[in-house]
Design a protein around this motif. Structure first.
Motif, short mmCIF file in Angstrom:
data_model
loop_
_atom_site.label_atom_id
_atom_site.label_comp_id
_atom_site.label_asym_id
_atom_site.label_seq_id
_atom_site.Cartn_x
_atom_site.Cartn_y
_atom_site.Cartn_z
N LEU A 281 35.29 31.73 47.44
CA LEU A 281 34.43 32.71 46.76
C LEU A 281 35.21 33.94 46.30
N LEU A 282 36.09 34.45 47.17
CA LEU A 282 36.82 35.68 46.84
C LEU A 282 37.85 35.43 45.74
N GLU A 283 38.46 34.26 45.72
CA GLU A 283 39.41 33.93 44.64
C GLU A 283 38.68 33.85 43.31
N PHE A 284 37.46 33.29 43.33
CA PHE A 284 36.68 33.19 42.09
C PHE A 284 36.26 34.57 41.58
N ILE A 285 35.77 35.41 42.50
CA ILE A 285 35.34 36.75 42.11
C ILE A 285 36.54 37.60 41.68
N GLY A 286 37.69 37.38 42.32
CA GLY A 286 38.85 38.24 42.12
C GLY A 286 39.59 38.08 40.81
N GLN A 287 39.18 37.17 39.95
CA GLN A 287 39.84 37.02 38.64
C GLN A 287 39.34 38.13 37.71
N GLY A 288 40.26 38.90 37.20
CA GLY A 288 39.87 40.04 36.35
C GLY A 288 40.03 41.33 37.12
N LYS A 289 40.17 42.47 36.37
CA LYS A 289 40.47 43.76 37.02
C LYS A 289 39.36 44.22 37.94
N PHE A 290 38.12 44.21 37.41
CA PHE A 290 36.99 44.71 38.20
C PHE A 290 36.73 43.80 39.40
N GLY A 291 36.74 42.50 39.14
CA GLY A 291 36.52 41.53 40.22
C GLY A 291 37.59 41.58 41.28
N TYR A 292 38.82 41.97 40.89
CA TYR A 292 39.92 42.06 41.85
C TYR A 292 39.58 43.05 42.97
N TRP A 293 39.06 44.22 42.58
CA TRP A 293 38.77 45.24 43.60
C TRP A 293 37.53 44.87 44.40
N ILE A 294 36.58 44.20 43.76
CA ILE A 294 35.39 43.75 44.52
C ILE A 294 35.81 42.73 45.57
N SER A 295 36.70 41.80 45.17
CA SER A 295 37.14 40.78 46.13
C SER A 295 37.92 41.41 47.29
N LYS A 296 38.71 42.46 46.99
CA LYS A 296 39.45 43.16 48.05
C LYS A 296 38.48 43.81 49.04
N GLY A 297 37.45 44.46 48.48
CA GLY A 297 36.45 45.11 49.34
C GLY A 297 35.72 44.10 50.21
#
Length: 373
Positions: free
Chosen positions: A73-89
């Protein structure tokens, strides 16, 4: 997961692992917590409601996971600049959740072992020992833990069924009546504490990345939830029907006491609760290993990718053992559990919401590109 390139989890293996992750600590105390909050014998209804809600969540996530097989799930969300920080959080909060869940499991493990099995052995020794064993399991990666689940889960569930079957002569069904004596308000109160019976489904967000697209199905997972729901309902009803509603509210670990009520003709087993607890240790070990693996994986994948896994595993073990002894009493431990479960529930809702929003956003942008051509 780290070795998903070579190891693919099959649908039935994931279903068994879901059974391994959930009935650990909450299984021992949930009858008491439910009856204490609800003050009626209807607590089994809440478990059924939560069971069906859990199936809905699993069906929704399975549908989403089919959109990005091979990624968690986090790898999928983390693609892209905005999604990257959401996945980190999200990764940070998932690490906090898995570490806190392990600490709570360890605390209850230490208390139960000292209370029922090894009275004179320090809890620090038993908890450190099981963490050491779990660390070894984590070193074997996803495949090792899945295979341990396949080995231990059938034994665990056979003993639970055995315990329920031999308690049938002690059941007094009058203790379960009447239904809805105070309307639906106790049911609503029970919904705030019943979730722990199904805590652990967060593992699907990560383990399902190691499944082939053809193996990603909701049905086997929902069968596991149905089994868990049935056993939890039978254990809760059994505690109330055997000990009465008032007594169940006062017993710290009613499920263990349920095993003590068994009398086998001929005295073949003198202390059945010891057998049940020995098997329960397997269940705790499975759940602990899964949380441990996911904590180490997320720390390495999102925060310290260049640090050796051994150091991350050792650091998590040290933090977990320290956290496990922060609660000074069983009451403080249950408060800790409340916060851990609340965080788990928030992460499930947040993970699903972010996953679907990411999917719909990418689908919308893809459609706009098609129109522009």
């Amino acid at each position: 997961m780290t070795n998903r390139e070579t190891y693919q989890i099959k649908a039935h293996e994931m279903a068994v692992s879901l059974l391994a992750a959930t009935p650990s600590v909450g299984f021992l105390s949930s009858p008491r917590e439910l009856t204490e909050v609800m003050q009626t014998a209807d607590s089994w209804i809440v478990i059924i409601l939560y069971g069906f809600l859990t199936m809905v969540v699993i069906s929704l996530y399975t549908h989403l996971q089919r959109k990005y097989p091979g990624q968690n799930l986090l790898e999928f969300i983390g693609q892209g600049k905005f999604g990257y920080w959401i996945s980190k959080g999200l990764a940070l909060f998932f690490v906090i959740f898995f570490v806190s869940l392990m600490a709570y499991q360890l605390h209850i493990f230490g208390d139960v072992v000292k209370l029922y099995l090894l009275i004179y052995t320090p809890s620090e020794f038993t908890t450190a020992l099981i963490v050491l064993l779990a660390a070894y399991a984590v070193s074997k990666g996803t495949q090792g833990i899945i295979h341990l689940n396949l080995m231990f889960v059938p034994i665990t569930f056979l003993v639970i069924i055995f315990m329920l079957a031999f308690n049938i002569p002690n059941v007094n069904l009058h203790e379960l009546r009447p239904l809805f004596p105070e309307g639906v308000s106790p049911i609503l109160r029970g919904m705030t504490v019943a979730f722990p019976a199904f805590i652990g489904i967060e593992m699907l967000f990560f383990f399902m990345s190691s499944m082939k697209a053809s193996q990603i199905r909701a049905f086997p997972l929902n069968v596991s939830i149905m089994i868990l729901m049935t056993l939890n309902v039978l254990v809760t009803m059994g505690c109330i029907a055997i000990f009465s509603l008032q007594s169940t509210k006062l017993i710290t670990f009613p499920t263990v006491e349920l095993a003590k009520e068994i009398e086998i003709p001929g005295g073949f087993f003198e202390r059945v609760e010891s057998l049940m607890l020995t098997v329960w240790v397997m269940s705790i070990f499975n759940a602990l290993s899964i949380s441990y693996l996911l904590a180490v994986h997320n720390i390495q994948a999102h925060f310290v990718p260049r640090v050796n896994k051994i150091w991350v595993t050792a650091s998590v073990a040290f933090i977990v053992i320290c956290l496990a002894f922060v609660p000074q009493s069983i009451t403080e431990a249950f408060i800790m559990r409340h916060w851990v479960n609340s965080l788990g529930l928030i992460l499930i809702l947040a993970g699903l919401s972010c996953g679907y929003l990411t999917y719909w956003n990418r689908k919308h942008r893809h459609n706009l590109k098609d129109v522009g051509r």
